[in-house]
Scaffold this active site. Structure first.
Site, PDB file in Angstrom:
ATOM      1  N   CYS A  30     -31.357 -25.147 -51.017  1.00 11.18           N
ATOM      2  CA  CYS A  30     -32.225 -23.991 -50.775  1.00 11.18           C
ATOM      3  C   CYS A  30     -32.390 -23.141 -52.032  1.00 11.18           C
ATOM      4  CB  CYS A  30     -31.642 -23.118 -49.668  1.00 11.18           C
ATOM      5  SG  CYS A  30     -31.177 -23.976 -48.157  1.00 11.18           S
ATOM      6  N   CYS A 103     -31.839 -19.267 -48.943  1.00 10.89           N
ATOM      7  CA  CYS A 103     -31.126 -19.678 -47.742  1.00 10.89           C
ATOM      8  C   CYS A 103     -31.052 -18.501 -46.768  1.00 10.89           C
ATOM      9  CB  CYS A 103     -29.731 -20.198 -48.096  1.00 10.89           C
ATOM     10  SG  CYS A 103     -28.993 -21.275 -46.850  1.00 10.89           S
ATOM     11  N   GLU A 426     -22.715 -19.822 -36.344  1.00  9.38           N
ATOM     12  CA  GLU A 426     -23.834 -20.460 -35.662  1.00  9.38           C
ATOM     13  C   GLU A 426     -23.335 -21.708 -34.939  1.00  9.38           C
ATOM     14  OE1 GLU A 426     -27.407 -19.173 -38.728  1.00  9.38           O
ATOM     15  OE2 GLU A 426     -26.733 -21.251 -38.681  1.00  9.38           O
ATOM     16  N   SER A 452     -28.098 -21.380 -34.996  1.00 15.21           N
ATOM     17  CA  SER A 452     -28.959 -21.759 -36.105  1.00 15.21           C
ATOM     18  C   SER A 452     -30.399 -21.737 -35.633  1.00 15.21           C
ATOM     19  CB  SER A 452     -28.586 -23.168 -36.583  1.00 15.21           C
ATOM     20  OG  SER A 452     -29.617 -23.719 -37.369  1.00 15.21           O
TER      21      SER A 452
END
Length: 545
Positions: A30, A103, A426, A452
């Site tokens: 990312c 990210c 998450e 997520s």
């Protein structure tokens, strides 16, 4: 101190100092390209007559840490990023800022810092990744997590699993569906804090490099005009961002992050605002994880701006909100063309994926302060089942993979909230395992943790108060009946009140899992998820003492 950095004497008084906050690192795809984007932004600022200084902050990879103890640091990193950007910019007396994030936590972390500092600023998204390809099929990071569940079920060989793993991530950029990074990028553009089109410029595109250079120049203009983040981040702007998240079927993490950004901006925002706006905004985007298309496909037909124009024309956006261009949102969209007539990614208002928002705010005796459900309509609107209780994500994942979770269960994952984890992990590994084992329509999953953006299924997270502080989730036992009703906006433990009170009286809080270091500090300071899980809320320092 600035002479060795290339400054001349006359520039100290004549030129504005623009900080370029870069989240570059080799920790995650990312962010692996953001050093180059930071240099583009710096060049744009200097071409506009300012002087630029690039500085870095941290990032962590959710995809790498997912399902491990390391994921407890993910939400913590949002606060570290915000604190570090604020610290550098304030200490060095920067006049304006460009922040570049890729990210999930980079983005709200940067926005929180820009809002606290309230100096002319722009956020630039590092961009979405291109899809991977395996056996002529487009795949991404979620394909890997779901393949783990399929392999555990026996539907996929280890060789095929390895093939999916090695082809899912082809290069730089954030996860390629409408997961948290892309959701937040679009929300930030809707807030007015990014240049038009920035959120859907791909990471490896010429447009992304050009956009970064333009952002550097735009901050120089913002300094001249005096427009600051808190001029842009009004209540109407947050309503625009929520509207866009709903229309896109975006990540539930947007709830947590928009609440935190609003806290920094001193704007009143609550779960009820998501509830209210969700009732009037349909889900229009057929994007992953629950849809068919990747963000790269959406970019090819125009990305976010045409959707913003459609929402504006439908009366669902506040067009008078000022943006970082110096113009209003409506003025920015005035010359935007609509999507091609034959596209299937953004559906018409007459035939939405879901007529109301997919993010449903639930309350009831299991979540007195609220909970956040992500229901696109494909999962159904009501689920009643028997509780299968786990006190950690790892325990739940093992139970799903070994077959002890069966159809009709409501999987309960507790002690994973902001304080309980600590860090509010998450639950992508358990939710992906559920899908991989073919249980997506047969079980529900509820947690005081979060999800997520890649998670999908019958899911309820952010249950407040969390179990670690004595929330009702703490007293649920295996076999208890739980009802989740999206139409009534209710989540309920089917027990008599006397039994609930008896269990509450017998409950004792668990010992803290960490007593030193950053997680211990975070646990002491962090507030409830329904308030954004911020670490600088009123009274938190006194409470910690």
């Amino acid at each position: 101190m600035l002479y060795p950095l290339g400054f001349r004497r006359e520039e100290f008084e004549q030129k504005d100092l623009i900080g370029i906050a870069s989240t570059w690192s080799q920790v995650t795809p990312c962010n692996m390209h953001i050093d180059g984007l930071a240099r583009e932004a710096a060049a744009g600022a200097e071409e506009a007559g300012a002087k630029a200084l690039i500085f870095n902050t941290i990032t962590v990879s959710d995809g790498i840490s997912m399902g491990t103890e390391g994921m407890k640091y993910s939400l913590v990193s949002r606060e570290v990023i915000a604190d570090s950007v604020e610290t550098v910019a304030a200490a060095e007396g920067m006049d304006g800022l460009v922040a570049i994030g890729g990210c999930d936590k980079n983005m709200p972390g940067c926005l929180i810092a820009l809002t606290r500092l309230n100096r002319p600023s722009i956020f630039v998204y590092g961009g979405s990744i291109l899809p991977g390809c395996y056996h002529q099929q487009k795949i991404d990071i979620v394909s890997v997590f779901e393949a783990v569940g399929a392999q555990a079920k026996g539907d996929l060989s280890l060789e095929e699993l390895a093939g999916i793993e090695s082809h899912a991530i082809p290069g730089p950029g954030s996860c390629g569906g409408m997961y948290t990074a892309n959701t937040m990028a679009c929300a930030i553009e809707a807030l007015g804090m990014s240049l038009p089109g920035s959120s859907t410029e791909l990471a490896v595109s010429k447009e992304k490099r050009t956009g970064c250079r333009a952002a550097g120049a735009a901050v120089a203009r913002l300094i001249e005009s005096g427009i600051r983040p808190r001029d842009i981040l009004t209540r109407k702007a947050f309503e625009n961002a929520i509207t866009v998240v709903m229309a896109l079927g975006g990540s539930t993490n947007a709830v947590l992050h928009l609440l935190a950004i609003a806290h920094a901006a001193e704007i009143e925002l609550s779960l009820d605002d998501f509830r209210r706006i969700g009732k009037r905004v349909p889900v229009l985007a057929d994007l992953k994880p629950s849809g068919r298309f990747a963000v790269a496909d959406w970019t090819e037909i125009g990305g976010l701006p045409p959707l913003l124009r459609r929402l504006l024309e439908k009366g669902l956006l506040h067009g008078d909100c000022v943006t970082v261009t110096g113009s209003t949102l409506a003025q920015n969209l005035d010359r935007i063309d609509d999507y091609p007539t034959d596209q299937e990614i953004i559906l018409p208002f007459e035939k939405p994926i879901k007529p109301q928002g997919h993010i449903v705010i639930l309350r009831g005796n299991l979540a007195p302060a609220g909970a956040v459900a992500k229901l696109t309509g494909k999962e159904g609107l009501r689920f009643t089942g028997s509780a299968r209780v786990f006190d950690s994500e790892e325990g739940a994942l093992e139970g799903i993979l070994n077959g002890s979770v069966v159809p009709g269960n409501v999987i309960v994952i507790r002690y994973e909230g902001p304080k309980g984890g600590p860090g509010m992990r998450e639950m992508l590994s358990p939710t992906s395992a559920v899908m991989g084992r073919g249980l997506g329509k047969d079980v529900a999953l509820i947690t005081d943790g979060r999800f997520s953006g890649g998670s999908h299924g019958f899911l309820v997270g952010h249950i407040c108060p969390e179990a670690a502080v004595g929330g009702p989730l703490a007293i649920v036992q295996d076999g208890d009946r739980i009802t989740i009703d999206a139409e009534k906006e209710e989540i309920r433990l089917e027990l008599p009140e006397e039994e609930i009170e008896r269990r509450r009286a017998a409950w004792t809080p668990p010992a803290p899992r960490y007593t030193k270091g950053v997680l211990a500090k975070y646990r002491a300071l962090v507030g409830s998820a329904h308030l954004g899980a911020v670490t600088d809320g009123e009274g938190l320092l006194q409470e910690a003492r």
